[in-house]
Design an enzyme around this catalytic site. Sequence first.
Site, PDB file in Angstrom:
ATOM      1  N   GLU A 172       0.778  -1.246   0.000  1.00  0.00           N
ATOM      2  CA  GLU A 172       0.000   0.000   0.000  1.00  0.00           C
ATOM      3  C   GLU A 172       0.810   1.296   0.000  1.00  0.00           C
ATOM      4  O   GLU A 172       0.483   2.220   0.733  1.00  0.00           O
ATOM      5  CB  GLU A 172      -0.933   0.073   1.223  1.00  0.00           C
ATOM      6  N   GLU A 186      -6.032  -8.483  -0.259  1.00  0.00           N
ATOM      7  CA  GLU A 186      -6.827  -8.221   0.953  1.00  0.00           C
ATOM      8  C   GLU A 186      -8.243  -7.889   0.526  1.00  0.00           C
ATOM      9  O   GLU A 186      -8.440  -7.048  -0.352  1.00  0.00           O
ATOM     10  CB  GLU A 186      -6.287  -7.027   1.763  1.00  0.00           C
TER      11      GLU A 186
END
Length: 483
Positions: free
Chosen positions: A186, A374
Site C-alpha cells: 500500500e 486483501e
Amino acid sequence: MEQILFLIFIFLSFAFSGRCSDVYSRNDFPKGFVFGSAVSAFQWEGAVDEDGRIPSIWDTYVHSSDGPTEDIACDGYHKYKEDVRLMYSMRLDAFLLSISWPRLIPSGRGPVNPKGLRFYKNFIDELIRYGIEPHVTLYHNDLPQALEDEYGGWIDQKIINDFTAFADVCFREFGSKVKSWWTINEPNMLAWGGYDLGCVIYFLFYISDSSAYNNMLLAHASTTRLYKQMYKDKQHGSVGITLFAYWMVPFTSSEEDKIATQRAKAFYLAWFVEHNSSIKKHGRYNYPDVMKRTVGERLPSSSDFLGLIHYTTLYTAHLSSSIHAGHFDSDMNASLLRMLFFHGMCFDVLPWGFEGVLKYIKQNYGNLPVYNLENGQPTNQHSSINDLGRVEYLHAYIAAVLNSVRSGSDIRGYFQWSFMDMFEFINPNYTYGLYYVNFSDPKRERSPKTSALWYSALLKGKTVSLQKLKNRSMSSSPGVSCQ
Ligand SMILES: *[C@@H]1O[C@H](CO)[C@@H](O)[C@H](O)[C@H]1NC(C)=O
Ligand SMILES: *[C@@H]1O[C@H](CO)[C@@H](O)[C@H](O)[C@H]1NC(C)=O
Ligand SMILES: *[C@@H]1O[C@H](CO)[C@@H](O)[C@H](O)[C@H]1NC(C)=O
Ligand SMILES: *[C@@H]1O[C@H](CO)[C@@H](O)[C@H](O)[C@H]1NC(C)=O
Ligand SMILES: CC(=O)N[C@H]1CO[C@H](CO)[C@@H](O)[C@@H]1O
C-alpha cells in the site's frame, strides 16, 4: 452448538442449491486460481523483544499512547504450527505473510539475526509441508526504528540500498521456496491526506510525503531489478507491488463530480500501474498527466503482477472552494475531492465496485495479472462469532471475482483479510478475522467464526447459495452487523 447447526445447514444448502446467479463453487474458477488468507508480521507475531528482534516504528507508535500494544499480538511467533494446521483444515491453497525487517535484520542493515532467519524458514517450511503456497510481503509498515532514527526512514534515499539489501537476504534465504514476492504494501496510501469532518471524510489528493513515496517506488524498482538479475533464472518466481484500491463513483451526475472521480482514480490506480503499459508503449516510464505536476521523471521498473487491496466503494464529489477554504492550502485544490463512504465506515457490500477496479485494470493496463491480496469486512471484535454479515460480504465479493474472471480479467488469486482477529490501525475494536482471538486469554485461543466454516466449505468444493444464507439469517437470531 449454533456453529454445528449452521455447518449442517450449509451442507444442506449445497445439496439443494439450484442454478441461481448467486450460486457458485470453487470449481467455477480457473484451474490454478488460488484461494488464501493473510496476516501481517507485526499484527500477528508478537514476541516483539524476543530472539533478537528490536522495535519497528510501529512498536514505537503503539507504545506512544495508552491503547493496546502488539507485544503479544496473536502470538503467532509461538503458535505458527497450530495456525498452519488451521489453514490446512480450512484447505487454504495459499497464505500471505509478511517478513518483519527488524526481526530478520534488527538494525535495518548489517548482520542477519539467525533466530529470525530460523523462524521464517520454519514457518515457510511448515506451510509447504501442508501444501500451502507462501506469498510473502517484504514491507508491511514495520520499518526498523533504527533506520528511522538514523536518517528518517523512507524520506531519505539511503533507504533504497538498505531495503534492497534486506530483500536480497529474503530472496537468497527463502527464494527456493517462495515464488510470489510482494515488495511494498500500500505505498499509495501516502498519496492522500485525510481531513475528517465528522460523518464526511474529506480526502486531499496530494502527495503527503513525496520523497517517501518516490523512495518507495525506487526501492520497489531496485528490488525488482535485483530479483530479475540475480534470482529469477534460478528461482522462477515473480515480484510485484501491492496497491490500495478503493473503487470510486461520482456523488452526483454533475460534470464536476465525474471529473473529480477520474482524478481520484488517476491518483490511486494509475500511478503505480501505468508505468508498466507506458514502458511498453513508449519505451519509458510516464506518469499520468494528473500526477506530473507533483512527481519528477524517475523510472521505476515494472512489476510482474499487481497486488490489489480492495474493501469498498466511495462516492467522490468535487469539493467547492467555499467548503475547503481555511482548511487546505489553496494550491492543493486541483486535487481536492470529497469522498464519502456509502454508510459510514463499515464497508457495505458493494461487490460491483470490485468488478469496477478489475475492469479498470484490464482495460487501461493491458490486463496485467492481478492477485487480490486483501478483502474482508470489519466487525466489532466483541460481537458474536456468528458473523453472517461477513459471510454475506465474502460471498458477494468472491462472486464479483468470478464475474471478472468470466469477463476476461487476469485475476489469479483471492486472499481474504484476515485469517484471524488482529490489531487494526484504524480502530482496534474492529477486526476482520475468520478466527476469533481472545486477547484477554494469555494463550490467545482461536475459535472459528461462521465465516471460517463458510470459507472452508467453499474451499472444499461445496456450492454456496447466498439466498439460503440470507433466509437463514432472517429466520434466526440476527446476523452480526457491522456496528
Ligand atoms: C484553485 O482554485 C482557484 C479558484 O477556484 C483557481 O483560480 C486556481 O487556479 C486553482 N489552483 C490550482 C492549482 O488549480
Ligand atoms: C474501543 O472500545 C472500548 C470499550 O468499549 C472504548 O473504550 C474505546 O474508546 C474504543 N476505541 C475506539 C478507538 O473506538
Ligand atoms: C477470554 O479469556 C478469558 C481469560 O482466559 C476468559 O475469562 C474469557 O471467558 C474468555 N472470553 C471468551 C469470549 O472466550
Ligand atoms: C428464501 O425465502 C423466500 C421467502 O421467505 C422463499 O420464497 C425462497 O424460496 C427462499 N429461498 C431459498 C433459496 O431458500
Ligand atoms: C516492461 C513490461 O512490459 N513489463 C511487464 C508488464 O506487465 C506484463 C504482464 O502483463 C509483463 O509481461 C511485462 O514484462
